[in-house]
Design a protein around this motif. Sequence first.
Motif, PDB file in Angstrom:
ATOM      1  N   LYS A 157      42.939  41.633  32.980  1.00 27.67           N
ATOM      2  CA  LYS A 157      41.946  40.716  33.546  1.00 27.67           C
ATOM      3  C   LYS A 157      41.817  39.478  32.678  1.00 27.67           C
ATOM      4  O   LYS A 157      41.745  38.348  33.176  1.00 27.67           O
ATOM      5  CB  LYS A 157      40.603  41.435  33.675  1.00 27.67           C
ATOM      6  N   LEU A 158      41.788  39.680  31.364  1.00 25.94           N
ATOM      7  CA  LEU A 158      41.698  38.555  30.441  1.00 25.94           C
ATOM      8  C   LEU A 158      42.946  37.677  30.521  1.00 25.94           C
ATOM      9  O   LEU A 158      42.864  36.445  30.457  1.00 25.94           O
ATOM     10  CB  LEU A 158      41.501  39.069  29.009  1.00 25.94           C
ATOM     11  N   LEU A 159      44.109  38.292  30.685  1.00 28.71           N
ATOM     12  CA  LEU A 159      45.354  37.530  30.847  1.00 28.71           C
ATOM     13  C   LEU A 159      45.259  36.602  32.052  1.00 28.71           C
ATOM     14  O   LEU A 159      45.618  35.421  31.965  1.00 28.71           O
ATOM     15  CB  LEU A 159      46.532  38.494  31.011  1.00 28.71           C
ATOM     16  N   VAL A 160      44.784  37.115  33.178  1.00 23.06           N
ATOM     17  CA  VAL A 160      44.654  36.303  34.386  1.00 23.06           C
ATOM     18  C   VAL A 160      43.734  35.116  34.129  1.00 23.06           C
ATOM     19  O   VAL A 160      44.036  33.975  34.499  1.00 23.06           O
ATOM     20  CB  VAL A 160      44.137  37.165  35.555  1.00 23.06           C
ATOM     21  N   MET A 217      53.202  22.732  36.998  1.00 20.43           N
ATOM     22  CA  MET A 217      52.314  23.904  37.038  1.00 20.43           C
ATOM     23  C   MET A 217      53.143  25.171  37.258  1.00 20.43           C
ATOM     24  O   MET A 217      53.889  25.265  38.227  1.00 20.43           O
ATOM     25  CB  MET A 217      51.290  23.755  38.171  1.00 20.43           C
ATOM     26  N   GLN A 218      52.996  26.123  36.330  1.00 18.90           N
ATOM     27  CA  GLN A 218      53.723  27.380  36.482  1.00 18.90           C
ATOM     28  C   GLN A 218      53.072  28.255  37.538  1.00 18.90           C
ATOM     29  O   GLN A 218      51.850  28.384  37.596  1.00 18.90           O
ATOM     30  CB  GLN A 218      53.757  28.135  35.155  1.00 18.90           C
ATOM     31  N   ARG A 219      53.888  28.870  38.363  1.00 22.74           N
ATOM     32  CA  ARG A 219      53.416  29.832  39.356  1.00 22.74           C
ATOM     33  C   ARG A 219      53.675  31.232  38.796  1.00 22.74           C
ATOM     34  O   ARG A 219      54.830  31.618  38.618  1.00 22.74           O
ATOM     35  CB  ARG A 219      54.146  29.627  40.678  1.00 22.74           C
ATOM     36  N   ILE A 220      52.597  31.946  38.525  1.00 23.12           N
ATOM     37  CA  ILE A 220      52.725  33.242  37.861  1.00 23.12           C
ATOM     38  C   ILE A 220      52.081  34.321  38.718  1.00 23.12           C
ATOM     39  O   ILE A 220      50.955  34.184  39.185  1.00 23.12           O
ATOM     40  CB  ILE A 220      52.076  33.218  36.462  1.00 23.12           C
ATOM     41  N   CYS A 221      52.823  35.395  38.911  1.00 25.88           N
ATOM     42  CA  CYS A 221      52.325  36.573  39.618  1.00 25.88           C
ATOM     43  C   CYS A 221      52.011  37.658  38.593  1.00 25.88           C
ATOM     44  O   CYS A 221      52.843  37.971  37.733  1.00 25.88           O
ATOM     45  CB  CYS A 221      53.372  37.078  40.605  1.00 25.88           C
ATOM     46  N   VAL A 222      50.811  38.215  38.668  1.00 21.05           N
ATOM     47  CA  VAL A 222      50.422  39.319  37.790  1.00 21.05           C
ATOM     48  C   VAL A 222      50.220  40.558  38.657  1.00 21.05           C
ATOM     49  O   VAL A 222      49.372  40.561  39.556  1.00 21.05           O
ATOM     50  CB  VAL A 222      49.131  39.003  37.010  1.00 21.05           C
ATOM     51  N   ILE A 223      51.002  41.589  38.394  1.00 19.72           N
ATOM     52  CA  ILE A 223      50.837  42.859  39.112  1.00 19.72           C
ATOM     53  C   ILE A 223      49.868  43.719  38.299  1.00 19.72           C
ATOM     54  O   ILE A 223      50.117  44.032  37.140  1.00 19.72           O
ATOM     55  CB  ILE A 223      52.176  43.583  39.291  1.00 19.72           C
ATOM     56  N   CYS A 233      47.795  27.363  35.146  1.00 19.26           N
ATOM     57  CA  CYS A 233      48.811  28.038  35.952  1.00 19.26           C
ATOM     58  C   CYS A 233      48.265  28.366  37.343  1.00 19.26           C
ATOM     59  O   CYS A 233      47.059  28.587  37.520  1.00 19.26           O
ATOM     60  CB  CYS A 233      49.260  29.335  35.273  1.00 19.26           C
ATOM     61  N   GLN A 234      49.140  28.400  38.299  1.00 17.29           N
ATOM     62  CA  GLN A 234      48.792  28.873  39.636  1.00 17.29           C
ATOM     63  C   GLN A 234      49.060  30.377  39.655  1.00 17.29           C
ATOM     64  O   GLN A 234      50.209  30.819  39.617  1.00 17.29           O
ATOM     65  CB  GLN A 234      49.648  28.169  40.687  1.00 17.29           C
ATOM     66  N   VAL A 235      47.982  31.170  39.675  1.00 18.48           N
ATOM     67  CA  VAL A 235      48.091  32.610  39.467  1.00 18.48           C
ATOM     68  C   VAL A 235      47.861  33.358  40.780  1.00 18.48           C
ATOM     69  O   VAL A 235      46.932  33.048  41.534  1.00 18.48           O
ATOM     70  CB  VAL A 235      47.085  33.098  38.412  1.00 18.48           C
ATOM     71  N   THR A 236      48.700  34.353  41.017  1.00 19.61           N
ATOM     72  CA  THR A 236      48.529  35.277  42.135  1.00 19.61           C
ATOM     73  C   THR A 236      48.489  36.693  41.573  1.00 19.61           C
ATOM     74  O   THR A 236      49.352  37.066  40.771  1.00 19.61           O
ATOM     75  CB  THR A 236      49.687  35.164  43.143  1.00 19.61           C
ATOM     76  N   VAL A 237      47.494  37.466  41.975  1.00 18.17           N
ATOM     77  CA  VAL A 237      47.364  38.847  41.527  1.00 18.17           C
ATOM     78  C   VAL A 237      47.745  39.780  42.668  1.00 18.17           C
ATOM     79  O   VAL A 237      47.341  39.574  43.818  1.00 18.17           O
ATOM     80  CB  VAL A 237      45.918  39.144  41.065  1.00 18.17           C
ATOM     81  N   ILE A 238      48.523  40.798  42.331  1.00 18.48           N
ATOM     82  CA  ILE A 238      48.863  41.853  43.288  1.00 18.48           C
ATOM     83  C   ILE A 238      48.208  43.146  42.826  1.00 18.48           C
ATOM     84  O   ILE A 238      48.443  43.611  41.700  1.00 18.48           O
ATOM     85  CB  ILE A 238      50.383  42.054  43.391  1.00 18.48           C
ATOM     86  N   ASN A 239      47.359  43.724  43.659  1.00 22.75           N
ATOM     87  CA  ASN A 239      46.812  45.053  43.395  1.00 22.75           C
ATOM     88  C   ASN A 239      46.376  45.667  44.720  1.00 22.75           C
ATOM     89  O   ASN A 239      46.586  45.077  45.790  1.00 22.75           O
ATOM     90  CB  ASN A 239      45.668  45.011  42.367  1.00 22.75           C
TER      91      ASN A 239
END
Length: 318
Positions: free
Chosen positions: A15-18, A1-7, A26-32
Amino acid sequence: MQRICVIGGNRYFGKLLVERLQAAGCQVTVINRGSVPPPAGVGHLVVDRNDEAALTAALDARTFDVVVDQVCYTPVQAAVAARAFAGRTRRYVMTSTIEVYDPATAALPAVPPRTPVSEEVVDPTAWRVAMDLPWHDDAYLEAHYAEGKRQAEAVFAHAGSFAHADSFAFAAVRSAHVLGGGAREFTGRLAHYAELITQGEEITVHAKALPTAFIHYEELASLLSWAAGADFTGPVNACSDGPLDVHDLAGIVAAQAGREAVYRTVPAGEEASPFSFDRHYAMSNARAKALGFSFSRTSDWLPGAVAEALAVSAASTD
């Protein structure tokens, strides 16, 4: 599982990318800054990316396979992120823009007329960075948007060019003008044309308007997701096949609205309606294709995007 951070990742194609990354497992983390929460199941770090100490503290011991930066506009922001994510990711993907090729904003190598511009015209590894410019001033940044993006790319390119344990591979996705999404289209440019044409108002165009490149917001989300999982480095252009000039675009809107477009012509150098350009910087997508991404044609998706814009325009006048 890829760990991906989206800033960023809290509106439009981000939003659609997330959502797509999450759907792909993917394991997704958003920073905002917390204005819009991410979907359920997505990690969320509420922090101002401009505050290096706060960003570093929020990241704590977290590491990621890939960072996708949707909202980097200046070399100062890039330098903060490069330091904060050093040793925390193996790959950094920045969303950049077609504006880096605008010959009105920098002395760029000349290309033959109407030749799609390739990535090497703006080489981030050779671009000069000036941290002492007033990048924190909103008015300055707005007026120097293209240069801010060029210098941000340059900072990341240099940060990823050193062969040591903390370096990361860097890629820049240079997006064409993004359309589609109806009310979600935050630039409002297609809705602007829909309103002008349905109301019979003038569209201001240059006497010899030149074509530019476009991409649908869903296609851009797909390309960013692909770029996150790829291993190429450096810039890559993101645009659908089939450039259009302002008359082509307005003509499609007018045909679907059942109206005629009304034009007012201005000389080169004067301000005109969005997508009327008196200079050429339509992009080539040959590198992305060679790397394995397949693009749609603008004519495939533009009628649908226009229909959405016309619906938004009609709703606003009800």
